[in-house]
Design a protein around this motif. Sequence first.
Motif, PDB file in Angstrom:
ATOM      1  N   TRP A   1      57.886 104.174   3.298  1.00  0.00           N
ATOM      2  CA  TRP A   1      58.958 103.211   3.494  1.00  0.00           C
ATOM      3  C   TRP A   1      58.945 102.160   2.394  1.00  0.00           C
ATOM      4  CZ3 TRP A   1      58.390  97.942   4.582  1.00  0.00           C
ATOM      5  CH2 TRP A   1      57.095  97.521   4.837  1.00  0.00           C
TER       6      TRP A   1
ATOM      7  N   TYR B   1      65.699  98.672   5.294  1.00  0.00           N
ATOM      8  CA  TYR B   1      64.622  99.474   4.727  1.00  0.00           C
ATOM      9  C   TYR B   1      65.141 100.866   4.381  1.00  0.00           C
ATOM     10  CZ  TYR B   1      61.923  95.885   7.093  1.00  0.00           C
ATOM     11  OH  TYR B   1      61.431  94.681   7.528  1.00  0.00           O
ATOM     12  N   LYS B   2      64.378 101.553   3.544  1.00  0.00           N
ATOM     13  CA  LYS B   2      64.633 102.968   3.272  1.00  0.00           C
ATOM     14  C   LYS B   2      63.357 103.730   3.615  1.00  0.00           C
ATOM     15  CE  LYS B   2      63.817 101.956  -1.582  1.00  0.00           C
ATOM     16  NZ  LYS B   2      64.411 101.841  -2.905  1.00  0.00           N
ATOM     17  N   ILE B   3      63.536 104.960   4.080  1.00  0.00           N
ATOM     18  CA  ILE B   3      62.416 105.771   4.551  1.00  0.00           C
ATOM     19  C   ILE B   3      62.551 107.187   4.019  1.00  0.00           C
ATOM     20  CG2 ILE B   3      61.354 106.799   6.601  1.00  0.00           C
ATOM     21  CD1 ILE B   3      62.240 104.338   8.146  1.00  0.00           C
ATOM     22  N   LYS B   4      61.404 107.748   3.613  1.00  0.00           N
ATOM     23  CA  LYS B   4      61.303 109.167   3.244  1.00  0.00           C
ATOM     24  C   LYS B   4      60.316 109.808   4.203  1.00  0.00           C
ATOM     25  CE  LYS B   4      60.513 108.331  -1.413  1.00  0.00           C
ATOM     26  NZ  LYS B   4      60.066 108.728  -2.758  1.00  0.00           N
TER      27      LYS B   4
ATOM     28  N   MET C   1      60.299 102.012  11.891  1.00  0.00           N
ATOM     29  CA  MET C   1      60.265 100.622  11.489  1.00  0.00           C
ATOM     30  C   MET C   1      60.011  99.746  12.704  1.00  0.00           C
ATOM     31  SD  MET C   1      60.327 100.939   8.311  1.00  0.00           S
ATOM     32  CE  MET C   1      60.020  99.236   8.004  1.00  0.00           C
TER      33      MET C   1
ATOM     34  N   TRP D   1      58.184 101.432  -3.001  1.00  0.00           N
ATOM     35  CA  TRP D   1      57.687 102.310  -1.949  1.00  0.00           C
ATOM     36  C   TRP D   1      56.263 101.887  -1.595  1.00  0.00           C
ATOM     37  CZ3 TRP D   1      60.865 105.099   0.762  1.00  0.00           C
ATOM     38  CH2 TRP D   1      62.066 105.515   0.197  1.00  0.00           C
TER      39      TRP D   1
ATOM     40  N   ILE E   1      55.239 109.394   6.546  1.00  0.00           N
ATOM     41  CA  ILE E   1      56.378 108.497   6.413  1.00  0.00           C
ATOM     42  C   ILE E   1      56.097 107.512   5.286  1.00  0.00           C
ATOM     43  CG2 ILE E   1      57.754 106.713   7.541  1.00  0.00           C
ATOM     44  CD1 ILE E   1      56.930 108.039  10.229  1.00  0.00           C
TER      45      ILE E   1
END
Length: 92
Positions: A47, A36-39, A1, A54, A45
């Motif tokens: 986010w 934030y959220k992240i995979k 990020m 997403w 990546i």
Amino acid sequence: MASIMGQSSKIIKVRKKDELYFVSYIRKSDHQKFDYKIKIDGNKILWANIDGRWRDSKYDEKITFVEKDNKLEIIQTFDYNSQDIQEYKIGD
């Protein structure tokens, strides 16, 4: 990020829950907090804002990373294959 939002990696806080990473920081200029959220899937990546969608549509930039020589490159690929590459020393 830090790379995506143009912030210092030193202000980023991260916690992991199951397969998601939750990232937050407080912007120095106005003390506003961002979450934030992240995979991570392989070297890709994805986010999203903590309560948002997403960023995986065909209109969103694609984000990948490469680890090499104790460094991490974050690569944002935009329309027409233009790229922004930010490099970080692992551990920073």
